[in-house]
Design a protein around this motif. Structure first.
Motif, PDB file in Angstrom:
ATOM      1  N   LYS A  68       0.777  -1.278   0.068  1.00 48.14           N
ATOM      2  CA  LYS A  68      -0.042   0.127  -0.214  1.00 48.14           C
ATOM      3  C   LYS A  68       0.885   1.240   0.016  1.00 48.14           C
ATOM      4  O   LYS A  68       2.062   1.214   0.390  1.00 48.14           O
ATOM      5  N   GLY A  69       0.587   2.376  -0.518  1.00 46.87           N
ATOM      6  CA  GLY A  69       1.102   3.488  -0.501  1.00 46.87           C
ATOM      7  C   GLY A  69       1.669   4.069  -1.968  1.00 46.87           C
ATOM      8  O   GLY A  69       1.180   3.175  -2.985  1.00 46.87           O
ATOM      9  N   ASP A  70       2.200   5.074  -2.174  1.00 43.45           N
ATOM     10  CA  ASP A  70       2.391   5.589  -3.485  1.00 43.45           C
ATOM     11  C   ASP A  70       3.626   4.765  -4.049  1.00 43.45           C
ATOM     12  O   ASP A  70       4.665   4.757  -3.535  1.00 43.45           O
ATOM     13  N   PRO A  71       3.279   4.272  -5.425  1.00 46.29           N
ATOM     14  CA  PRO A  71       4.250   3.534  -5.932  1.00 46.29           C
ATOM     15  C   PRO A  71       5.684   4.037  -6.412  1.00 46.29           C
ATOM     16  O   PRO A  71       6.889   3.551  -6.366  1.00 46.29           O
ATOM     17  N   GLY A  72       5.731   5.521  -6.368  1.00 45.36           N
ATOM     18  CA  GLY A  72       6.762   6.024  -6.500  1.00 45.36           C
ATOM     19  C   GLY A  72       7.438   6.688  -5.372  1.00 45.36           C
ATOM     20  O   GLY A  72       8.478   7.198  -5.456  1.00 45.36           O
ATOM     21  N   ILE A 109       6.281   6.859   1.946  1.00 43.23           N
ATOM     22  CA  ILE A 109       6.648   5.769   2.197  1.00 43.23           C
ATOM     23  C   ILE A 109       5.793   4.793   1.594  1.00 43.23           C
ATOM     24  O   ILE A 109       4.402   5.024   1.486  1.00 43.23           O
ATOM     25  N   ARG A 110       6.156   3.660   1.003  1.00 38.73           N
ATOM     26  CA  ARG A 110       5.145   2.654   0.818  1.00 38.73           C
ATOM     27  C   ARG A 110       5.524   1.296   1.748  1.00 38.73           C
ATOM     28  O   ARG A 110       6.340   1.159   2.353  1.00 38.73           O
ATOM     29  N   TYR A 111       4.369   0.416   1.950  1.00 35.46           N
ATOM     30  CA  TYR A 111       4.360  -0.204   2.761  1.00 35.46           C
ATOM     31  C   TYR A 111       4.055  -1.856   2.451  1.00 35.46           C
ATOM     32  O   TYR A 111       3.030  -2.082   1.673  1.00 35.46           O
ATOM     33  N   ALA A 112       4.757  -2.702   2.593  1.00 39.00           N
ATOM     34  CA  ALA A 112       4.672  -4.080   2.201  1.00 39.00           C
ATOM     35  C   ALA A 112       4.513  -5.194   3.473  1.00 39.00           C
ATOM     36  O   ALA A 112       5.173  -4.878   4.378  1.00 39.00           O
TER      37      ALA A 112
END
Length: 218
Positions: A68-72, A109-112
């Motif tokens: 989730k979050g901005d891919p960039g 950030i993006r979160y996995a």
């Protein structure tokens, strides 16, 4: 100074200014990314979480993980977790909302999510992880993620099907998937976590996204 010399001088000066500006912006971006990593250290660690002693410099790929979050976003957080683990539940309910609000939703950030079920003490964790993976394949991992952590004592197969119904999953496809189609993914995550030195969840790594899509944790 003649006209030709003046133009060459001005052109050279302009190029130097532009290059200086670009270099400054690149350094500013690096500094900003490092500031983000420093800011989230308190969210990353908690008295309950068992943090590993990983290699100080490694790369991790996250293709196929729930993200989730901005891919960039240039910074990525990767959490290894267990749906039956009480500390994981506490993190999800108490720390993740702040991380989501301040860093994920703002594009910093993006979160996995990666699976790390401790089957020896959490007998329902593996199947719950498979349920999460089945939901990811239908594009609804995070709604089921939140529900499973909200109902950690209700993770038997009938309960998992009910949770799937509540978040709007295709139940026929979900039940078919739950019959072992997602087990390899959960096991692969678990094995990678062990290889990284993880002993218990929740454990979260933060790193910089590389050009090849991997995450450099240092």
């Amino acid at each position: 100074m003649d006209r030709s010399t003046l133009l060459k001088y001005l052109a050279g000066t302009a190029v130097a200014i532009v290059l200086g500006f670009i270099a400054g912006r690149q350094q500013q971006l690096v500094d900003t990314q490092r500031e983000i990593l420093l800011e989230i250290q308190e969210l990353k660690t908690s008295p309950q979480a068992q943090q590993p002693e990983p290699s100080p410099d490694f790369k991790m790929r996250i293709e196929g993980a729930a993200i989730k979050g901005d891919p960039g976003a240039k910074v990525t957080g990767i959490q290894f977790s267990d749906f039956e683990c009480p500390y994981c539940g506490r993190h999800t309910r108490e720390s993740l909302p702040q991380l989501d609000r301040d860093y994920i939703q703002t594009g910093k950030i993006r979160y996995a999510f990666r699976h790390f079920p401790l089957a020896q003490i959490h007998p329902r964790a593996v199947k719950a992880g498979e349920a999460g993976e089945c939901a990811r394949r239908q594009g609804k991992f995070w709604p089921l993620h939140d529900r499973l952590f909200a109902f950690q004592k209700e993770l038997e197969r009938p309960a998992l099907i009910n949770h799937a119904r509540e978040v709007g999953l295709d139940l026929s496809a979900f039940e078919t998937c739950l019959n072992g189609q997602a087990s390899a993914t959960v096991l692969a995550d678990l094995n990678e976590g062990k290889a990284l030195g993880i002993n218990a969840p929740p454990t979260t790594f933060f790193g910089f996204v590389q050009n090849d899509g991997s995450v450099h944790v240092a």
